[in-house]
Motif scaffolding. Structure first.
Motif, mmCIF file in Angstrom:
data_model
loop_
_atom_site.group_PDB
_atom_site.id
_atom_site.type_symbol
_atom_site.label_atom_id
_atom_site.label_comp_id
_atom_site.label_asym_id
_atom_site.label_seq_id
_atom_site.Cartn_x
_atom_site.Cartn_y
_atom_site.Cartn_z
ATOM 1 N N SER A 36 51.287 11.110 101.719
ATOM 2 C CA SER A 36 49.833 11.279 101.811
ATOM 3 C C SER A 36 49.399 12.552 101.082
ATOM 4 O O SER A 36 48.619 13.358 101.606
ATOM 5 N N HIS A 66 53.074 5.012 95.252
ATOM 6 C CA HIS A 66 52.258 4.058 96.009
ATOM 7 C C HIS A 66 50.930 4.701 96.393
ATOM 8 O O HIS A 66 50.907 5.743 97.072
ATOM 9 N N PRO A 67 49.806 4.111 95.978
ATOM 10 C CA PRO A 67 48.504 4.721 96.270
ATOM 11 C C PRO A 67 47.977 4.341 97.648
ATOM 12 O O PRO A 67 48.220 3.236 98.145
ATOM 13 N N ALA A 68 47.206 5.228 98.231
ATOM 14 C CA ALA A 68 46.521 4.919 99.478
ATOM 15 C C ALA A 68 45.289 4.059 99.228
ATOM 16 O O ALA A 68 44.841 3.330 100.122
ATOM 17 N N THR A 69 44.744 4.136 97.998
ATOM 18 C CA THR A 69 43.513 3.438 97.630
ATOM 19 C C THR A 69 43.831 2.314 96.650
ATOM 20 O O THR A 69 44.692 2.471 95.773
ATOM 21 N N ASP A 70 43.142 1.209 96.755
ATOM 22 C CA ASP A 70 43.365 0.059 95.878
ATOM 23 C C ASP A 70 42.713 0.266 94.509
ATOM 24 O O ASP A 70 41.696 0.962 94.385
ATOM 25 N N ASN A 131 47.226 -1.232 96.359
ATOM 26 C CA ASN A 131 47.747 -0.447 97.477
ATOM 27 C C ASN A 131 48.373 -1.334 98.552
ATOM 28 O O ASN A 131 48.553 -0.901 99.689
ATOM 29 N N CYS A 136 53.122 -0.620 93.594
ATOM 30 C CA CYS A 136 53.400 0.751 93.174
ATOM 31 C C CYS A 136 53.534 0.780 91.661
ATOM 32 O O CYS A 136 53.411 -0.242 90.988
ATOM 33 N N TYR A 164 46.725 -4.614 90.757
ATOM 34 C CA TYR A 164 46.187 -5.048 92.052
ATOM 35 C C TYR A 164 45.986 -6.558 92.154
ATOM 36 O O TYR A 164 45.998 -7.129 93.250
ATOM 37 N N ASP A 196 50.375 7.952 98.569
ATOM 38 C CA ASP A 196 50.854 7.623 99.904
ATOM 39 C C ASP A 196 52.364 7.817 100.020
ATOM 40 O O ASP A 196 52.877 8.249 101.056
#
Length: 206
Positions: A36, A66-70, A131, A136, A164, A196
């Motif tokens: 995070s 790996h993102p927290a947001t799409d 996400n 990733c 995505y 993330d």
């Protein structure tokens, strides 16, 4: 120099392997692991990071970022003031290949919305990454002679992204920092939201 002795019967029957010198090596410098995290930064002289004239080439490997947001880009920028600002002017290119999971859409594309022309913005590496739990980006970034005070600083990157909308995207990014000041820090982040998970390793190429 004797590298190998074969007993006249092939490699499987070799009796000795000599040392190979002068061929260079990849020297591990630092690993940063995201949890995070808003950014991951490598600053010369901080926390055992070396980003100076010790090596003429530096390699970053980024694994499962790996993102927290799409639908966000994975990006980077450089600094000439040991990380006080990440805003070095760049001119870059960005192209890639794509293939969707349904096997209905493939192609090669130049992304004019991801290249830069004399811009201080963060340069996209991975493109519109999802996400979802298994989504990733991974890849590599090479920066050449960042400590030079004579020449611009070239870089080359390649990524494979989980887009995505369930595509595999393979991207090739290249360009140069248009400065004769030394690049002494590099920062990575997503275009929105936190990193993330994932890790980035820095190596010097001797």
């Amino acid at each position: 120099m004797s590298i190998i002795k074969l007993n006249n019967n092939g490699v499987k029957n070799a009796t000795a392997f000599g040392s190979i010198t002068g061929l260079g090596s990849m020297v591990f410098i630092k690993k940063l692991t995201a949890s995070s995290s808003g950014t991951l930064s490598f600053v010369d002289g901080a926390s055992s990071v070396v980003l100076d004239n010790t090596y003429k080439e530096y390699l970053f490997t980024f694994n499962n970022m790996h993102p927290a947001t799409d639908e966000v880009n994975f990006t980077f920028n450089g600094s000439i003031d040991t990380g006080s600002n990440y805003n070095v002017t760049k001119t870059t290119t960005y192209f890639g290949a794509y293939h969707d999971e349904a096997d209905g859409d493939t192609g090669i594309i130049y992304r004019t919305n991801s290249d830069l022309a004399q811009s201080t913005a963060f340069q996209p590496l991975g493109y519109l990454i999802g996400n979802g739990n298994d989504e990733c980006t991974s890849g590599t970034l090479r920066i050449f002679n960042p400590s030079s005070t004579t020449f611009v600083k070239h870089f080359i990157a390649t990524t494979n992204d989980y887009y995505y909308a369930d595509y595999s995207l393979n991207h090739y990014v290249a360009g140069y920092f248009n400065t004769t000041s030394a690049i002494d820090a590099v920062q990575f982040k997503f275009s929105s939201g936190n990193i993330d998970a994932g890790d980035i390793c820095l190596y010097g190429i001797a």
